[in-house]
Design an enzyme around this catalytic site. Structure first.
Site, PDB file in Angstrom:
ATOM      1  N   HIS A 295       0.832  -1.208   0.000  1.00 31.72           N
ATOM      2  CA  HIS A 295       0.000   0.000   0.000  1.00 31.72           C
ATOM      3  C   HIS A 295       0.859   1.247   0.000  1.00 31.72           C
ATOM      4  O   HIS A 295       2.072   1.183   0.170  1.00 31.72           O
ATOM      5  CB  HIS A 295      -0.947   0.002   1.202  1.00 31.72           C
ATOM      6  CG  HIS A 295      -0.257   0.092   2.537  1.00 31.72           C
ATOM      7  ND1 HIS A 295       0.077  -1.008   3.281  1.00 31.72           N
ATOM      8  CD2 HIS A 295       0.172   1.161   3.260  1.00 31.72           C
ATOM      9  CE1 HIS A 295       0.659  -0.623   4.412  1.00 31.72           C
ATOM     10  NE2 HIS A 295       0.746   0.679   4.412  1.00 31.72           N
TER      11      HIS A 295
ATOM     12  N   HIS B 290      -6.168  -1.787   3.041  1.00 39.32           N
ATOM     13  CA  HIS B 290      -5.908  -0.560   2.269  1.00 39.32           C
ATOM     14  C   HIS B 290      -4.901  -0.784   1.144  1.00 39.32           C
ATOM     15  O   HIS B 290      -3.887  -1.444   1.315  1.00 39.32           O
ATOM     16  CB  HIS B 290      -5.466   0.608   3.151  1.00 39.32           C
ATOM     17  CG  HIS B 290      -4.274   0.385   4.049  1.00 39.32           C
ATOM     18  ND1 HIS B 290      -4.028  -0.780   4.745  1.00 39.32           N
ATOM     19  CD2 HIS B 290      -3.253   1.201   4.372  1.00 39.32           C
ATOM     20  CE1 HIS B 290      -2.932  -0.656   5.446  1.00 39.32           C
ATOM     21  NE2 HIS B 290      -2.421   0.519   5.237  1.00 39.32           N
TER      22      HIS B 290
ATOM     23  N   HIS C  83       4.597   7.185   3.208  1.00 40.94           N
ATOM     24  CA  HIS C  83       5.399   5.974   3.021  1.00 40.94           C
ATOM     25  C   HIS C  83       4.809   5.071   1.944  1.00 40.94           C
ATOM     26  O   HIS C  83       3.630   5.167   1.603  1.00 40.94           O
ATOM     27  CB  HIS C  83       5.567   5.184   4.325  1.00 40.94           C
ATOM     28  CG  HIS C  83       4.291   4.621   4.896  1.00 40.94           C
ATOM     29  ND1 HIS C  83       3.541   5.275   5.852  1.00 40.94           N
ATOM     30  CD2 HIS C  83       3.632   3.463   4.659  1.00 40.94           C
ATOM     31  CE1 HIS C  83       2.488   4.544   6.177  1.00 40.94           C
ATOM     32  NE2 HIS C  83       2.511   3.427   5.457  1.00 40.94           N
TER      33      HIS C  83
ATOM     34  N   HIS D 229      -0.823  -1.633  14.545  1.00 43.36           N
ATOM     35  CA  HIS D 229      -1.793  -0.563  14.347  1.00 43.36           C
ATOM     36  C   HIS D 229      -3.142  -0.999  14.920  1.00 43.36           C
ATOM     37  O   HIS D 229      -3.498  -2.176  14.842  1.00 43.36           O
ATOM     38  CB  HIS D 229      -2.013  -0.290  12.865  1.00 43.36           C
ATOM     39  CG  HIS D 229      -0.793   0.205  12.142  1.00 43.36           C
ATOM     40  ND1 HIS D 229      -0.200   1.411  12.420  1.00 43.36           N
ATOM     41  CD2 HIS D 229      -0.057  -0.338  11.141  1.00 43.36           C
ATOM     42  CE1 HIS D 229       0.840   1.591  11.612  1.00 43.36           C
ATOM     43  NE2 HIS D 229       0.965   0.537  10.836  1.00 43.36           N
TER      44      HIS D 229
ATOM     45  N   TYR E  83       8.832   0.802  10.213  1.00 41.78           N
ATOM     46  CA  TYR E  83       9.075   1.981   9.381  1.00 41.78           C
ATOM     47  C   TYR E  83      10.545   2.368   9.432  1.00 41.78           C
ATOM     48  O   TYR E  83      11.147   2.395  10.514  1.00 41.78           O
ATOM     49  CB  TYR E  83       8.237   3.164   9.866  1.00 41.78           C
ATOM     50  CG  TYR E  83       6.754   2.929   9.773  1.00 41.78           C
ATOM     51  CD1 TYR E  83       6.050   3.257   8.624  1.00 41.78           C
ATOM     52  CD2 TYR E  83       6.056   2.371  10.839  1.00 41.78           C
ATOM     53  CE1 TYR E  83       4.692   3.037   8.530  1.00 41.78           C
ATOM     54  CE2 TYR E  83       4.700   2.146  10.750  1.00 41.78           C
ATOM     55  CZ  TYR E  83       4.020   2.480   9.604  1.00 41.78           C
ATOM     56  OH  TYR E  83       2.674   2.255   9.523  1.00 41.78           O
TER      57      TYR E  83
ATOM     58  N   GLU F 277       7.921   1.086   4.568  1.00 38.47           N
ATOM     59  CA  GLU F 277       7.337   0.233   5.604  1.00 38.47           C
ATOM     60  C   GLU F 277       7.389  -1.222   5.149  1.00 38.47           C
ATOM     61  O   GLU F 277       7.212  -1.517   3.963  1.00 38.47           O
ATOM     62  CB  GLU F 277       5.867   0.613   5.861  1.00 38.47           C
ATOM     63  CG  GLU F 277       5.206  -0.259   6.944  1.00 38.47           C
ATOM     64  CD  GLU F 277       3.715   0.009   7.131  1.00 38.47           C
ATOM     65  OE1 GLU F 277       3.112   0.699   6.298  1.00 38.47           O
ATOM     66  OE2 GLU F 277       3.168  -0.510   8.120  1.00 38.47           O
TER      67      GLU F 277
HETATM   68 FE   LIG Z   1       1.401   1.739   6.093  1.00 40.96          FE
END
Ligand SMILES: [Fe+2]
Length: 305
Positions: free
Chosen positions: A152, A198, A212, A244, A253, A263
């Site tokens: 993503h 996502h 990112h 998350h 990251y 990431e």
């Molecule tokens: Fe991300």
């Protein structure tokens, strides 16, 4: 009504020192270098079949030149182009090979978020290095973190509500999660076409901002190994390995030599077209981003390219 966007295809990123960047992305991240031009390098994850998922452009500074989505077919590309134009956004059309080695038919436009977006059909397929008949599970020797594929991209813009509405209404993205400010506007949104949590996400910030690009790894243990590799090679770890709240994904990251944030990502869940989005409130934004620590990291929110 399907728009025909399959998933995130690739990102085009600026780097001042192309040789250093290629060394970093090949030796440490473990992408495969596919092609090279004097001011450009083409890379992909080992399990990707198409020609590239990351293009490095030699440029005086860092940041994002373009992002691209893979589109199912010619007819779908035409239909999407018409919808983008009907939304008042100017497009340009590009023949195969015109914008990049191996590129397919491309419709290019600047989204309301300030980013150059390509819709691409028919990028050159080069295979993933393993046969289609009785294959092994991988190509054997892999370098670095060796992510199999791109996952993503995370962008910034001033009007997250507007950008999100454009991607949902014009490009048929589905919103999986959002973080709402106390006054009701969207601080962040997560949008998908590939049924994951996502393909693209937006965070409040300057228009055209690049937070990112993420590559997939298969499990949490790969994040530890990635962090070990960053530490060993003196690469700055920005955050992680972390969990998350929003998307329930796990990430690591770190920064490339030019300052673009990368990431490594794993986890999350599947999202069906008839699922309802999840909402986080502003007071819980810390938990949405960094679930365990429960606090928004100022550098994570404000450092971008
Ligand atoms: Fe991300």
């Amino acid at each position: 009504m399907s728009s025909g966007i399959v998933r995130l295809s690739h990102a085009e990123v600026r780097v001042p020192d192309l040789e250093l960047a290629v060394a970093y992305y090949v030796e440490l991240v473990g992408l495969v270098e596919v092609d090279r031009e004097p001011d450009r390098a083409y890379l992909k994850g080992w399990d990707e079949h198409q020609h590239h998922s990351l293009i490095l452009n030699r440029a005086p500074t860092y940041g994002l030149d373009a992002l691209a989505f893979k589109v199912q077919g010619d007819g779908e590309l035409d239909a999407l182009a018409a919808r983008v134009e009907a939304a008042g956004v100017a497009i340009t059309r590009h023949a195969p090979g015109e914008l990049a080695i191996g590129s397919g038919d491309i419709v290019r436009f600047r989204s309301p978020s300030g980013h150059v977006v390509d819709l691409e059909h028919g990028q050159l397929q080069i295979g993933n290095g393993i046969p289609k008949l009785n294959p092994p599970v991988g190509p054997g020797e892999l370098k670095g973190m060796a992510p199999p594929r791109i996952d993503h991209i995370f962008l910034m813009c001033e009007d997250v509500d507007g950008a999100t509405a454009f991607f949902r209404e014009v490009l048929d993205f589905r919103m999986t999660e959002q973080i709402l400010a106390d006054d009701g506007h969207q601080l962040a949104t997560f949008l998908e076409r590939d049924h994951s949590t996502h393909d693209i996400a937006f965070l409040t910030g300057p228009d055209g901002g690049f937070h990112h690009v993420a590559y997939w790894v298969d499990d949490w243990n790969e994040l530890r190994k990635g962090a070990d590799a960053c530490a060993y090679h003196g690469v700055t770890v920005d955050a992680g390995p972390i969990r998350h709240g929003a998307t329930r994904g796990c990430g690591l990251y770190f920064f490339d030599p030019a300052g673009n944030r990368n990431e490594l990502y794993t986890g999350g869940y599947w999202f069906d077209p008839d699922d309802e989005p999840t909402t986080w409130t502003e007071s819980e934004m810390g938990r949405a981003i960094f679930y365990y620590r429960g606090q928004v990291d100022r550098g994570f929110m404000t450092v971008h390219s």
